[in-house]
Scaffold this motif. Structure first.
Motif, PDB file in Angstrom:
ATOM      1  N   ALA A 208       1.116  -1.032   0.401  1.00 17.21           N
ATOM      2  CA  ALA A 208       0.125   0.202  -0.227  1.00 17.21           C
ATOM      3  C   ALA A 208       1.102   1.265   0.023  1.00 17.21           C
ATOM      4  O   ALA A 208       1.791   1.486   1.141  1.00 17.21           O
ATOM      5  N   GLY A 209       0.797   2.055  -0.799  1.00 18.21           N
ATOM      6  CA  GLY A 209       1.438   3.404  -1.230  1.00 18.21           C
ATOM      7  C   GLY A 209       2.076   3.259  -2.365  1.00 18.21           C
ATOM      8  O   GLY A 209       3.469   2.671  -2.146  1.00 18.21           O
ATOM      9  N   LEU A 240       1.249 -16.664  -8.333  1.00 18.21           N
ATOM     10  CA  LEU A 240       2.233 -15.016  -7.847  1.00 18.21           C
ATOM     11  C   LEU A 240       2.110 -13.866  -8.389  1.00 18.21           C
ATOM     12  O   LEU A 240       2.092 -13.913  -9.670  1.00 18.21           O
ATOM     13  N   ARG A 241       1.196 -13.138  -7.543  1.00 23.52           N
ATOM     14  CA  ARG A 241       1.184 -11.748  -7.850  1.00 23.52           C
ATOM     15  C   ARG A 241       1.653 -10.278  -6.899  1.00 23.52           C
ATOM     16  O   ARG A 241       1.705 -11.090  -5.696  1.00 23.52           O
ATOM     17  N   ILE A 242       2.372  -9.429  -7.751  1.00 25.47           N
ATOM     18  CA  ILE A 242       2.559  -8.756  -6.904  1.00 25.47           C
ATOM     19  C   ILE A 242       1.762  -7.332  -7.426  1.00 25.47           C
ATOM     20  O   ILE A 242       1.876  -6.786  -7.759  1.00 25.47           O
ATOM     21  N   VAL A 243       1.113  -6.786  -5.809  1.00 25.63           N
ATOM     22  CA  VAL A 243      -0.056  -5.359  -5.863  1.00 25.63           C
ATOM     23  C   VAL A 243       0.880  -4.593  -5.023  1.00 25.63           C
ATOM     24  O   VAL A 243       0.633  -4.491  -4.177  1.00 25.63           O
ATOM     25  N   LEU A 244       1.061  -3.533  -6.222  1.00 29.11           N
ATOM     26  CA  LEU A 244       0.841  -1.901  -5.730  1.00 29.11           C
ATOM     27  C   LEU A 244      -0.623  -1.328  -5.349  1.00 29.11           C
ATOM     28  O   LEU A 244      -1.013  -1.190  -6.751  1.00 29.11           O
ATOM     29  N   VAL A 245      -1.047  -0.859  -4.496  1.00 22.39           N
ATOM     30  CA  VAL A 245      -2.221   0.065  -4.267  1.00 22.39           C
ATOM     31  C   VAL A 245      -2.307   1.227  -3.783  1.00 22.39           C
ATOM     32  O   VAL A 245      -1.257   1.838  -2.759  1.00 22.39           O
ATOM     33  N   HIS A 246      -2.526   2.508  -4.680  1.00 23.21           N
ATOM     34  CA  HIS A 246      -2.011   3.727  -4.087  1.00 23.21           C
ATOM     35  C   HIS A 246      -3.251   4.526  -4.318  1.00 23.21           C
ATOM     36  O   HIS A 246      -4.497   4.307  -5.773  1.00 23.21           O
ATOM     37  N   SER A 247      -3.937   5.639  -3.682  1.00 25.43           N
ATOM     38  CA  SER A 247      -4.597   6.474  -4.208  1.00 25.43           C
ATOM     39  C   SER A 247      -5.406   7.232  -4.745  1.00 25.43           C
ATOM     40  O   SER A 247      -6.238   7.676  -5.381  1.00 25.43           O
TER      41      SER A 247
END
Length: 326
Positions: A208-209, A240-247
């Protein structure tokens, strides 16, 4: 043959000693005893500078103050730090992604100074009226004449909704080591997991970020995790999953739009998934809930056993406990 020569040398040394002793006594009678130099008086410390924080700002301040007052022994310096090492924080992601060892990005604090005393402790309060610093591990306070605040920032994890309880922070060296070990443990557990849904959750890593810390961490974790697949032939690469969460609508707001877009496209081409205009609202064991603002409001879940929080930072809590007593 050697014995007479040995006896001769011993007698010669004895005679030479007697002669030297007699010469000293004769000189004292003729010229008086040799005057003894008075003991050198140590200058009294009149100004005590206390620096709070052992990061880039605190260490740089101490080094420059030493240079400024190098010939003035009446000025003393003390630096208070929670750790005994200076950490090169821009490379924390490399430690979390196992590209560097922890010792490669840290150096002992004391090796940076010539005359600054280092106190390893945590600041619990500051009494401005009486010019004293309260430390968490001792009753006596630390007096000062001048105070330098260089405590830096701490992770600002929102309370409630399980985020603070289930998110891994990414601010200190111990955080990076913990993330690296956690990723390796997740692969080990996934390798023996027969339930596909649980295995996918173990192989899904959410960050997150989308600032510098988050973008660099997600890129490093993506390379690290995909490189580990060669050691786990039973794990399907597509799980395999690499997830980036950004607002926001783009990552890396500190950079220009063109550079940010380039970084996003490069990481997306290497397998990173981006959830933009979305906020983390709930975290729980086995999953997180996201709320998307655009293009239309929506709420959805991601099954994961790993959540890393890099979405915000705040001031050191000790500053909130500053005493203004008269």
């Amino acid at each position: 043959m050697l014995f007479p020569a040995l006896v001769g040398w011993l007698l010669f040394g004895f005679a030479l000693g007697l002669f030297a002793t007699g010469a000293v006594h004769l000189a004292e009678r003729l010229f008086g005893a040799t005057p003894v130099a008075p003991a050198r008086k140590i200058p009294e410390v009149k100004t005590h500078v206390v620096i709070l924080g052992g990061g880039f700002a605190g260490v740089t301040a101490a080094i420059n103050l030493e240079k400024e007052f190098r010939a003035d022994p009446t000025v003393a310096f003390t630096l208070v730090s929670e750790t005994n090492a200076l950490l090169f924080t821009p490379m924390l992601a490399e430690v979390a992604a196992s590209s560097l060892e922890p010792t490669h990005i840290s150096t002992p604090l004391r090796s940076s100074f010539r005359r600054t005393s280092v106190v390893r402790s945590q600041v619990s309060g500051i009494d401005l009226a009486n010019r004293r610093v309260q430390l968490s591990d001792r009753e006596e306070t630390l007096p000062y004449d001048h105070l330098v605040l260089a405590l830096g920032a701490v992770s600002r994890v929102p309370p409630g909704d399980g985020i603070a309880e289930h998110a891994l922070e990414f601010k200190a060296l111990t955080d990076a080591i913990r993330i690296r070990n956690h990723v390796i443990e997740a692969f080990d557990r996934a390798d023996t997991e027969r339930d596909e849904a649980k295995r996918r959750a173990l192989l899904t890593f959410v960050v997150a970020g989308g600032g510098f810390s988050g973008a660099e961490l997600v890129g490093g974790l993506n390379d690290f995790a995909r490189g580990m697949l060669a050691d786990y032939p039973n794990l399907p690469p597509e799980e395999l999953r690499i997830v980036l969460v950004h607002s926001r609508d783009r990552i890396l707001p500190e950079l220009s739009a063109s550079l940010a877009d380039y970084a996003l496209e490069r990481m997306r081409a290497r397998g990173v998934t981006f959830e933009l205009n979305a906020r983390l609202s709930v975290a729980r064991p086995g999953g997180v809930t996201l709320k998307r603002k655009e293009p239309e409001p929506a709420e959805f879940e991601i099954a994961t056993e790993t959540l890393v929080w890099t979405a915000g930072a705040g001031t050191e809590s000790a500053l909130a406990r500053v005493s203004h007593r008269a």
